[in-house]
Write an enzyme that holds these catalytic residues in place. Structure first.
Site, PDB file in Angstrom:
ATOM      1  N   SER A 237       0.845  -1.192   0.000  1.00 38.06           N
ATOM      2  CA  SER A 237       0.000   0.000   0.000  1.00 38.06           C
ATOM      3  C   SER A 237       0.883   1.246   0.000  1.00 38.06           C
ATOM      4  CB  SER A 237      -0.883   0.002   1.244  1.00 38.06           C
ATOM      5  OG  SER A 237      -1.382   1.309   1.451  1.00 38.06           O
TER       6      SER A 237
ATOM      7  N   HIS B 196      -1.328  -1.265  -4.043  1.00 35.74           N
ATOM      8  CA  HIS B 196      -2.622  -1.016  -3.403  1.00 35.74           C
ATOM      9  C   HIS B 196      -2.752   0.497  -3.211  1.00 35.74           C
ATOM     10  CE1 HIS B 196      -5.998  -2.137  -0.753  1.00 35.74           C
ATOM     11  NE2 HIS B 196      -5.593  -1.161   0.048  1.00 35.74           N
TER      12      HIS B 196
ATOM     13  N   ASP C 169      -4.938   3.459  -1.768  1.00 37.50           N
ATOM     14  CA  ASP C 169      -5.994   3.789  -0.819  1.00 37.50           C
ATOM     15  C   ASP C 169      -6.562   5.173  -1.118  1.00 37.50           C
ATOM     16  OD1 ASP C 169      -6.049   1.521   1.047  1.00 37.50           O
ATOM     17  OD2 ASP C 169      -3.977   2.089   1.470  1.00 37.50           O
TER      18      ASP C 169
ATOM     19  N   MET D  18      -9.194   7.944   0.003  1.00 33.59           N
ATOM     20  CA  MET D  18      -9.974   8.326   1.192  1.00 33.59           C
ATOM     21  C   MET D  18     -10.545   9.722   1.001  1.00 33.59           C
ATOM     22  SD  MET D  18      -7.484   7.084   4.218  1.00 33.59           S
ATOM     23  CE  MET D  18      -6.551   5.557   4.146  1.00 33.59           C
TER      24      MET D  18
ATOM     25  N   HIS E  46      -8.452   0.739  -3.560  1.00 32.93           N
ATOM     26  CA  HIS E  46      -9.322   0.516  -2.407  1.00 32.93           C
ATOM     27  C   HIS E  46     -10.003   1.836  -2.080  1.00 32.93           C
ATOM     28  CE1 HIS E  46      -9.491  -0.407   2.233  1.00 32.93           C
ATOM     29  NE2 HIS E  46     -10.686  -0.375   1.683  1.00 32.93           N
TER      30      HIS E  46
ATOM     31  N   MET F 206     -12.111   4.098  -0.001  1.00 34.91           N
ATOM     32  CA  MET F 206     -12.726   4.349   1.310  1.00 34.91           C
ATOM     33  C   MET F 206     -13.460   5.672   1.212  1.00 34.91           C
ATOM     34  SD  MET F 206      -9.561   2.954   3.519  1.00 34.91           S
ATOM     35  CE  MET F 206      -8.516   3.098   2.082  1.00 34.91           C
TER      36      MET F 206
ATOM     37  N   MET G 154     -11.391  -6.355   5.810  1.00 34.62           N
ATOM     38  CA  MET G 154     -10.486  -5.415   6.496  1.00 34.62           C
ATOM     39  C   MET G 154     -10.073  -6.012   7.845  1.00 34.62           C
ATOM     40  SD  MET G 154      -9.832  -2.836   4.615  1.00 34.62           S
ATOM     41  CE  MET G 154      -8.912  -1.891   5.841  1.00 34.62           C
TER      42      MET G 154
ATOM     43  N   ASP H  74      -6.337  -6.637   4.539  1.00 39.76           N
ATOM     44  CA  ASP H  74      -5.695  -5.319   4.509  1.00 39.76           C
ATOM     45  C   ASP H  74      -5.725  -4.728   5.912  1.00 39.76           C
ATOM     46  OD1 ASP H  74      -4.826  -2.752   3.925  1.00 39.76           O
ATOM     47  OD2 ASP H  74      -6.644  -2.173   2.835  1.00 39.76           O
TER      48      ASP H  74
HETATM   49  C1  DX5 Z   1      -5.979   1.381   5.906  1.00 43.50           C
HETATM   50  C2  DX5 Z   1      -5.633   1.095   4.488  1.00 43.50           C
HETATM   51  C3  DX5 Z   1      -4.517   0.149   4.339  1.00 43.50           C
HETATM   52  C4  DX5 Z   1      -3.207   0.612   4.946  1.00 43.50           C
HETATM   53  C5  DX5 Z   1      -2.538  -0.610   5.486  1.00 43.50           C
HETATM   54  O1  DX5 Z   1      -7.207   1.982   5.968  1.00 43.50           O
HETATM   55  O2  DX5 Z   1      -6.744   0.551   3.805  1.00 43.50           O
HETATM   56  O3  DX5 Z   1      -4.338  -0.231   2.980  1.00 43.50           O
HETATM   57  O4  DX5 Z   1      -2.355   1.243   4.038  1.00 43.50           O
HETATM   58  O5  DX5 Z   1      -1.392  -0.235   6.162  1.00 43.50           O
HETATM   59  P1  DX5 Z   1      -0.621  -1.222   7.153  1.00 43.50           P
HETATM   60  O6  DX5 Z   1      -0.181  -2.396   6.324  1.00 43.50           O
HETATM   61  O7  DX5 Z   1       0.502  -0.410   7.667  1.00 43.50           O
HETATM   62  O8  DX5 Z   1      -1.610  -1.625   8.217  1.00 43.50           O
HETATM   63 ZN    ZN Z   2      -6.393  -0.339   1.827  1.00 46.09          ZN
END
Ligand code: DX5
Ligand code: ZN
Length: 231
Positions: A9, A32, A34, A36, A65, A67, A136, A174
């Protein structure tokens, strides 16, 4: 069942050098990404125009991903710009079946994510609409959190349902994935592992990817094969 994948990620990467940071994970299966929106989760990252440009310079496919609220409206945009896999949250989609079909129609793999406290059971009948199910293993929003063991029974039930269906669905985890926790997730049935801090927090990202892959593959070899499972 699809094969083992390690998807770092970039949430834990150096944001001032995202292009180079993508170059550092060329041995990964996908990056990956993210997304947000500061509404679905209390954090904000990037939107489609930044993701599109990063995708152009990335040596690996994108596993997006989302969010974000209003997933029905925004998710198709990420398929349109060429992201290989687009995952929306079940809690943020009004019409998840329609949305998954739309993503597939645009050529992306359709993924659906569940927050740690969201049960998988209400969604079992729509599994075949999906290419990926994301369980998750932390509350979404931030990297570097502790793996929630309380999600393991759900992961096991999701794996059983996938094995029992005709569909080829990747089971992704994740949050809090490290050399220590990846074993538990793999044994419970996951085969796609997202890791942020464990890869970008390491001195050598490629070495971290290789060792996560090694530990996960040992644990996956130990679990019953798909056919044994079905019988
Ligand atoms: C959290 C994200 C993850 C995050 C994971 O909301 O969806 O993808 O980057 O990070 P680690 O591996 O450090 O928990
Ligand atoms: Zn993620």
């Amino acid at each position: 069942m699809s094969h083992l994948q390690i998807n770092p990620s970039i949430l834990s990467a150096d944001f001032s050098r995202l292009g180079e940071e993508l170059g550092a994970i060329e041995t990964a299966d996908a990056a990956h990404i993210d997304v947000m929106d500061n509404h679905f989760v209390p954090n904000l990252t990037w939107g489609p125009s930044v993701v599109e440009r990063l995708h152009e310079v990335s040596p690996v496919p994108f596993d997006v991903h989302l969010m974000i609220d209003d997933a029905d409206r925004w998710a198709p945009r990420y398929a349109e710009i060429g992201c290989e896999s687009v995952t929306f949250h079940a809690e943020a989609a009004i019409a998840p079946i329609k949305l998954a079909r739309e993503l597939r129609a645009q050529g992306a793999r359709a993924g659906m994510a569940l927050r740690p406290a969201t049960p998988v059971e209400p969604y079992l009948d729509m599994l075949e609409e999906l290419d990926l199910l994301l369980v998750m293993t932390v509350e979404p929003g931030f990297g570097g959190q502790k793996f929630l063991d309380v999600t393991l029974p759900k992961l096991r039930r999701a794996a059983e349902a996938i094995h029992g269906s005709e569909a080829q669905i990747a089971l992704q985890v994740d949050g809090g994935i490290s050399e220590e926790t990846i074993e538990r997730a793999a044994e419970a049935g996951a085969n796609v592992f997202v890791a942020g801090s464990a890869v970008y927090g390491a001195e050598d990202a490629a070495a971290a990817i290789a060792s996560l892959r090694r530990v996960a593959s040992y644990s996956m070899d130990d679990r019953p094969s798909v056919t044994e499972h079905v019988r």
